[in-house]
Design an enzyme around this catalytic site. Structure first.
Site, PDB file in Angstrom:
ATOM      1  N   ARG A 158       0.686  -1.377  -0.020  1.00  0.00           N
ATOM      2  CA  ARG A 158      -0.023  -0.020  -0.038  1.00  0.00           C
ATOM      3  C   ARG A 158       0.702   1.119   0.225  1.00  0.00           C
ATOM      4  O   ARG A 158       0.617   2.334   0.525  1.00  0.00           O
ATOM      5  CB  ARG A 158      -1.064   0.038   1.147  1.00  0.00           C
ATOM      6  CG  ARG A 158      -1.862  -1.080   1.153  1.00  0.00           C
ATOM      7  CD  ARG A 158      -3.166  -0.972   0.049  1.00  0.00           C
ATOM      8  NE  ARG A 158      -3.990  -1.931   0.462  1.00  0.00           N
ATOM      9  CZ  ARG A 158      -4.295  -3.134   0.067  1.00  0.00           C
ATOM     10  NH1 ARG A 158      -3.080  -3.593  -0.663  1.00  0.00           N
ATOM     11  NH2 ARG A 158      -5.147  -3.990  -0.034  1.00  0.00           N
ATOM     12  N   SER A 211     -11.045  -1.419   2.528  1.00  0.00           N
ATOM     13  CA  SER A 211     -10.327  -1.445   3.989  1.00  0.00           C
ATOM     14  C   SER A 211     -10.171   0.039   4.401  1.00  0.00           C
ATOM     15  O   SER A 211      -9.347   0.805   3.594  1.00  0.00           O
ATOM     16  CB  SER A 211      -8.950  -2.194   3.767  1.00  0.00           C
ATOM     17  OG  SER A 211      -9.184  -3.441   3.273  1.00  0.00           O
ATOM     18  N   GLU A 271      -5.848   3.492   5.959  1.00  0.00           N
ATOM     19  CA  GLU A 271      -5.643   3.286   4.629  1.00  0.00           C
ATOM     20  C   GLU A 271      -5.978   4.414   3.840  1.00  0.00           C
ATOM     21  O   GLU A 271      -5.742   4.812   2.803  1.00  0.00           O
ATOM     22  CB  GLU A 271      -6.078   2.019   4.003  1.00  0.00           C
ATOM     23  CG  GLU A 271      -5.699   1.683   2.540  1.00  0.00           C
ATOM     24  CD  GLU A 271      -6.146   0.693   2.089  1.00  0.00           C
ATOM     25  OE1 GLU A 271      -5.713  -0.662   2.573  1.00  0.00           O
ATOM     26  OE2 GLU A 271      -6.864   0.350   0.854  1.00  0.00           O
TER      27      GLU A 271
HETATM   28  N1  EPU Z   1     -10.243 -11.551   9.796  1.00  0.00           N
HETATM   29  C1  EPU Z   1     -10.861 -11.884  10.636  1.00  0.00           C
HETATM   30  N2  EPU Z   1     -11.887 -10.774  10.965  1.00  0.00           N
HETATM   31  C2  EPU Z   1     -12.407 -10.121   9.976  1.00  0.00           C
HETATM   32  C3  EPU Z   1     -11.473  -9.809   8.952  1.00  0.00           C
HETATM   33  C4  EPU Z   1     -10.528 -10.691   8.883  1.00  0.00           C
HETATM   34  O1  EPU Z   1     -10.511 -12.611  11.581  1.00  0.00           O
HETATM   35  O2  EPU Z   1     -13.443  -9.527  10.118  1.00  0.00           O
HETATM   36  C5  EPU Z   1      -9.020 -12.537   9.514  1.00  0.00           C
HETATM   37  C6  EPU Z   1      -9.157 -13.604   8.295  1.00  0.00           C
HETATM   38  O3  EPU Z   1      -9.776 -14.573   8.864  1.00  0.00           O
HETATM   39  C7  EPU Z   1      -7.929 -13.948   7.784  1.00  0.00           C
HETATM   40  C8  EPU Z   1      -7.198 -12.556   8.155  1.00  0.00           C
HETATM   41  O4  EPU Z   1      -7.788 -11.795   9.082  1.00  0.00           O
HETATM   42  O5  EPU Z   1      -7.320 -14.616   8.781  1.00  0.00           O
HETATM   43  C9  EPU Z   1      -6.878 -11.746   6.835  1.00  0.00           C
HETATM   44  O6  EPU Z   1      -8.308 -11.330   6.478  1.00  0.00           O
HETATM   45  P1  EPU Z   1      -8.339 -11.306   4.851  1.00  0.00           P
HETATM   46  O7  EPU Z   1      -7.735 -12.515   4.010  1.00  0.00           O
HETATM   47  O8  EPU Z   1     -10.078 -11.009   4.584  1.00  0.00           O
HETATM   48  O9  EPU Z   1      -7.603 -10.114   4.374  1.00  0.00           O
HETATM   49  P2  EPU Z   1      -7.463  -8.588   5.017  1.00  0.00           P
HETATM   50  O10 EPU Z   1      -5.902  -8.736   5.347  1.00  0.00           O
HETATM   51  O11 EPU Z   1      -8.505  -8.411   6.068  1.00  0.00           O
HETATM   52  C10 EPU Z   1      -6.403  -7.418   2.701  1.00  0.00           C
HETATM   53  C11 EPU Z   1      -6.683  -6.501   1.883  1.00  0.00           C
HETATM   54  C12 EPU Z   1      -8.080  -6.499   1.231  1.00  0.00           C
HETATM   55  C13 EPU Z   1      -7.975  -7.527   0.306  1.00  0.00           C
HETATM   56  C14 EPU Z   1      -7.637  -8.897   0.933  1.00  0.00           C
HETATM   57  C15 EPU Z   1      -7.515  -9.944   0.384  1.00  0.00           C
HETATM   58  C16 EPU Z   1      -5.538  -4.753   3.274  1.00  0.00           C
HETATM   59  C17 EPU Z   1      -5.658  -3.314   4.213  1.00  0.00           C
HETATM   60  N3  EPU Z   1      -6.442  -5.012   3.003  1.00  0.00           N
HETATM   61  O12 EPU Z   1      -7.586  -7.683   3.825  1.00  0.00           O
HETATM   62  O13 EPU Z   1      -7.958  -5.167   0.522  1.00  0.00           O
HETATM   63  O14 EPU Z   1      -9.103  -7.599  -0.592  1.00  0.00           O
HETATM   64  O15 EPU Z   1      -6.655  -8.573   1.794  1.00  0.00           O
HETATM   65  O16 EPU Z   1      -6.422 -10.255  -0.249  1.00  0.00           O
HETATM   66  O17 EPU Z   1      -4.583  -5.045   3.066  1.00  0.00           O
HETATM   67  C18 EPU Z   1      -8.700  -2.853   0.377  1.00  0.00           C
HETATM   68  O18 EPU Z   1      -7.496  -2.780   0.347  1.00  0.00           O
HETATM   69  O19 EPU Z   1      -9.855  -2.099   0.327  1.00  0.00           O
HETATM   70  C19 EPU Z   1      -9.062  -4.301   0.378  1.00  0.00           C
HETATM   71  C20 EPU Z   1     -10.440  -4.759   0.568  1.00  0.00           C
END
Ligand code: EPU
Length: 335
Positions: A163, A235, A331
């Site tokens: 990012r 996010s 972000e």
């Molecule tokens: N998790 C939870 N609870 C939640 C959300 C996430 O326990 O409410 C846990 C998930 O189970 C998983 C971990 O946190 O073990 C990571 O979650 P996830 O894979 O959904 O990805 P994220 O880190 O929450 C990032 C990006 C998203 C992107 C996803 C998929 C950032 C800030 N966000 O989210 O990007 O879609 O990975 O690759 O890096 C965006 O930037 O707007 C965005 C949606």
């Protein structure tokens, strides 16, 4: 061609759907338009408002907003394996992904359905499902306002990171991105390591380019609110990158905590998990809330102001700090 608006509502121009106004907004197509706009002198305050998908207005904008509207996507070169394409800044990112997938070109499919325009993609190096825009972007074209010149930066000079890019730092407020060149491939190169992508693609009949795109779209639709229905900016927070010792301390207490290796021996944590475990998933405060299927996303439940979203964001940051001793940064650009 330039289209100019004075005292314009931004409600339909930011994905949070907050009602703020801008003193002036100019839609532009190309470098000549930008030259015309800036030749009259540098406005005291200006910025690019592209799709408005990563911005939260907390007050009216008393300056000039510039919006790219040219959506051209074109082929630059094709040697049968490597295909180079160009997209103007105003092209919808997901139209670009669809354009590539329709032509059998690999490289963007994991980034399906990310809201926003092509010109915004390099700024925060959009990423999802194990890929980042930086993996495909070869060059960024921009207009430098101080000199009224057209310039380019190769990907290696863009300072891409998680990012992150030079456009958020040294070049912030200096340039207007006008387009990007991307390098895509005909040989399949599926990236299936992240989450449910492989399983969802298999459920659609196997790992094809189209099935990966459909899988990612389905996963996103299941987790993330549609900004056309519920105001949000994806996010709201970045995943924090912490020192190894901090991650170790937390893992002793929370052995199931998601964590990923980051550059320099540091560890990336999942802000969504931290917010969720702090008990805030689905939490509501008046007209704003923490999304009930992805705690990283703050939502406008209807008619909320930017100030209400900020108050919730500060509360979320504080609760995560209290519970885990970890800072989570926003972000979204807050104005
Ligand atoms: N998790 C939870 N609870 C939640 C959300 C996430 O326990 O409410 C846990 C998930 O189970 C998983 C971990 O946190 O073990 C990571 O979650 P996830 O894979 O959904 O990805 P994220 O880190 O929450 C990032 C990006 C998203 C992107 C996803 C998929 C950032 C800030 N966000 O989210 O990007 O879609 O990975 O690759 O890096 C965006 O930037 O707007 C965005 C949606």
């Amino acid at each position: 061609m330039i289209r100019e608006f004075q005292h314009i509502s931004l409600r339909g121009r930011n994905s949070f759907g907050v009602e703020q106004w801008a003193a002036r907004l100019v839609e532009f197509e190309n470098t000549d338009d930008l030259r015309t706009i800036f030749a009259a002198g540098l406005p005291e305050r200006w910025m690019v408002l592209s799709g408005g998908n990563n911005v939260l207005f907390t007050c009216d904008y008393e300056g000039l907003l510039l919006t790219p509207v040219s959506q051209r996507i074109e082929l630059l070169a094709d040697d049968g394996e490597t295909v180079r394409i160009h997209a103007d800044a105003g092209a919808e990112w997901d139209d670009l992904v669809e354009w590539a997938v329709c032509r059998g070109l690999w490289g963007l499919e994991n980034l399906s359905l990310i809201p926003g325009k092509a010109g915004a993609a390099p700024v925060q190096n959009i990423g999802a499902y194990g890929c980042e825009a930086a993996d495909a972007i070869e060059r960024v074209h921009f207009f430098r306002v101080a000199t009224l010149t057209e310039e380019t930066l190769d990907a290696g000079q863009c300072g891409f990171g998680y990012r992150e890019s030079v456009f958020k730092h040294a070049l912030k407020g200096q340039v207007v991105i006008t387009g990007i060149d991307l390098c895509l491939h005909r040989t399949p190169r599926p990236r299936l390591g992240y989450g449910d992508v492989e399983r969802e693609a298999a459920a659609r009949g196997g790992v094809t380019l189209r099935n990966i795109r459909e899988a990612v779209c389905a996963i996103r639709r299941a987790k993330l609110p549609d900004p056309a229905v519920t105001g949000n900016a994806g996010s709201f927070f970045k995943n924090p990158v912490v020192e190894a010792a901090v991650a170790e301390r937390l893992l002793r207490e929370y052995p199931d905590m998601p964590h990923y290796p980051a550059p320099g021996g540091r560890v990336k944590l999942a802000a969504g998990w931290l917010i969720d475990r702090a008990g805030l998933k689905g939490h509501r405060a008046g007209r704003v809330g923490v999304h009930d299927r992805q705690a990283l996303v703050l939502v406008n439940l209807g008619g909320a102001s930017g100030a209400e979203v900020i108050a919730l964001a500060r509360n979320v940051q504080e609760r995560v700090r209290e519970r885990f001793g970890v800072e989570i940064d926003t972000e979204v650009n807050i104005l």
